[in-house]
Design a protein around this motif. Structure first.
Motif, short mmCIF file in Angstrom:
data_model
loop_
_atom_site.label_atom_id
_atom_site.label_comp_id
_atom_site.label_asym_id
_atom_site.label_seq_id
_atom_site.Cartn_x
_atom_site.Cartn_y
_atom_site.Cartn_z
N ALA A 1 19.69 60.69 17.32
CA ALA A 1 19.28 62.10 17.30
C ALA A 1 18.86 62.49 15.90
O ALA A 1 19.51 62.08 14.93
CB ALA A 1 20.42 63.00 17.77
N PRO A 2 17.77 63.27 15.75
CA PRO A 2 17.41 63.78 14.42
C PRO A 2 18.46 64.79 13.98
O PRO A 2 19.02 65.53 14.80
CB PRO A 2 16.05 64.43 14.65
N PHE A 3 18.70 64.82 12.67
CA PHE A 3 19.85 65.59 12.16
C PHE A 3 19.46 66.42 10.95
O PHE A 3 18.69 65.98 10.10
CB PHE A 3 20.96 64.62 11.76
N SER A 4 19.99 67.63 10.90
CA SER A 4 19.81 68.50 9.74
C SER A 4 21.17 68.87 9.18
O SER A 4 21.98 69.50 9.85
CB SER A 4 19.04 69.77 10.14
N ALA A 5 21.41 68.44 7.94
CA ALA A 5 22.69 68.80 7.31
C ALA A 5 22.71 70.27 6.94
O ALA A 5 23.77 70.88 6.82
CB ALA A 5 22.91 67.94 6.08
N GLY B 1 17.85 63.31 8.25
CA GLY B 1 18.13 61.95 8.68
C GLY B 1 18.28 61.87 10.18
O GLY B 1 17.93 62.81 10.91
N PHE B 2 18.80 60.74 10.62
CA PHE B 2 19.05 60.51 12.05
C PHE B 2 20.48 60.04 12.20
O PHE B 2 21.00 59.28 11.38
CB PHE B 2 18.09 59.46 12.60
N ILE B 3 21.12 60.50 13.25
CA ILE B 3 22.48 60.08 13.57
C ILE B 3 22.42 59.09 14.72
O ILE B 3 21.78 59.34 15.75
CB ILE B 3 23.36 61.28 13.96
N GLY B 4 23.07 57.94 14.54
CA GLY B 4 23.17 56.95 15.60
C GLY B 4 24.60 56.80 16.06
O GLY B 4 25.53 56.78 15.25
N PHE B 5 24.80 56.76 17.36
CA PHE B 5 26.14 56.51 17.91
C PHE B 5 26.04 55.59 19.10
O PHE B 5 24.95 55.36 19.64
CB PHE B 5 26.85 57.83 18.26
N PHE B 6 27.18 55.02 19.51
CA PHE B 6 27.18 53.97 20.53
C PHE B 6 27.87 54.44 21.81
O PHE B 6 28.77 55.28 21.78
CB PHE B 6 27.95 52.73 20.03
N ARG B 7 27.44 53.83 22.90
CA ARG B 7 28.19 53.89 24.16
C ARG B 7 28.50 52.45 24.54
O ARG B 7 27.59 51.66 24.78
CB ARG B 7 27.40 54.58 25.27
N ILE B 8 29.78 52.12 24.54
CA ILE B 8 30.22 50.75 24.78
C ILE B 8 30.86 50.68 26.16
O ILE B 8 31.88 51.32 26.41
CB ILE B 8 31.24 50.32 23.70
N GLU B 9 30.21 49.96 27.06
CA GLU B 9 30.75 49.78 28.41
C GLU B 9 31.67 48.56 28.36
O GLU B 9 31.22 47.43 28.34
CB GLU B 9 29.62 49.61 29.42
#
Length: 306
Positions: A154-158, A239-247
């Motif tokens: 997701a694009p991110f704004s601090a 910047g961009f925030i990256g996060f995971f979905r772990i099955e």
């Protein structure tokens, strides 16, 4: 032959500070434990790839596995062996101190347990390692834990809110607000960084699933990642925030999304090509070629006015 970067990793993963951090991650450990307990029975053979402290080898043994092979290439291997004996599983857990890619195993394991997902997703080389395991050790009936890993961006704004709040307050009774403009003009992150966000207020658009690894795929997915977002509010693209979905297994999942319980993974903060102002409705494009080392990532980001 182990490359210099792999030798660095070998030393890194023998650092007990890292493993104390992981052993304290209740979200991670609970999900893996429940998955292993669901997958393992008295006839199961388990291969634990990158066993680390040995926690999931011990969970597998406690769950009734007939045999557990714990493969760990760092100096922690001998400690796993000792822990297995101390916990009464010395006759079940067989520890091998070796790079898994140098091993040839006879009978394919029923279950492969791995926790090689780095804070920067690919930095523990799980793609290459598990591709080797799938092609040379496992068979079609082998169950992988985890089985699927997905990356969301997701694009991110601090928005400078944290800095503004800090510098607007007095410290030890003194006014430092003259430093506010300096602080808020600095880039939020200049290199890929692991962060721990507790909300999604800074998201400029809805997250998108941009990459997926599936243990059943014949070839690893290392294609270029492309995504396009439509901003749902005004802000600065920091910047961009990256996060995971772990099955993990059987419907058991871990999400490192900011609104979910905190894990040892946190989230990835990826700097943009350049900081730009974004208005609601603008298009924000993201392009990244996956590689093991985040310092080698080449991110292309473009903002187009609506």
């Amino acid at each position: 032959m182990i490359a210099l970067s792999d030798e660095y990793q070998r030393k890194k993963w023998s650092d007990l500070v890292q493993h104390r951090f992981y052993l304290s991650d209740g979200v991670r450990n609970d999900a893996f434990t429940r998955a292993i307990e669901n997958a393992v029975d008295a006839e199961s053979t388990v291969l634990d790839v990158g066993a680390g402290s040995g926690i999931f080898s011990l969970v597998s043994a406690r769950s009734g596995a007939r045999e557990v092979v714990a493969v760990e290439w760092s100096s922690l291997a001998e400690r796993i062996d000792e822990s297995a004996r101390r916990n009464g599983y010395g006759d079940v857990v067989n520890v091998i101190c070796e790079d898994i890619r140098n091993l040839v195993v006879g009978r394919p394991p029923d279950v492969v347990v791995h926790e090689l997902i780095g804070g920067f997703l690919w930095d523990e080389n799980f793609i290459e390692i598990l591709d080797y395991v799938r092609k040379n050790i496992a068979d079609n009936s082998t169950q992988f834990i985890p089985s699927v890993v997905s990356l969301y961006i997701a694009p991110f704004s601090a928005d400078g809110e944290i800095d503004r709040l800090f510098w607007s307050e007095k410290h030890e009774g003194f006014d430092f607000s003259s430093l506010e403009n300096v602080a808020t003009q600095r880039p939020w992150v200049e290199v890929p960084t692991v962060v721990f966000l507790n909300n999604e207020n800074g998201f400029l658009a809805r997250p998108r699933n941009v990459w997926r690894w599936d243990s059943r795929d014949r070839e690893p997915n290392m294609r270029r990642i492309r995504a396009r977002f439509v901003a749902h509010r005004n802000g600065t693209l920091d910047g961009f925030i990256g996060f995971f979905r772990i099955e993990v297994c059987g419907g058991i999942c871990i999400e490192t999304r900011p609104r979910e319980p905190v894990t040892s993974w946190g989230q990835m903060a990826i700097p943009p090509m350049r900081r730009v102002s974004v208005k609601k409705g603008d298009s924000v494009s993201f392009c990244l070629t996956p590689s093991r080392w985040p310092m080698d990532w080449n991110v292309v980001s473009v903002c187009t006015a609506r």
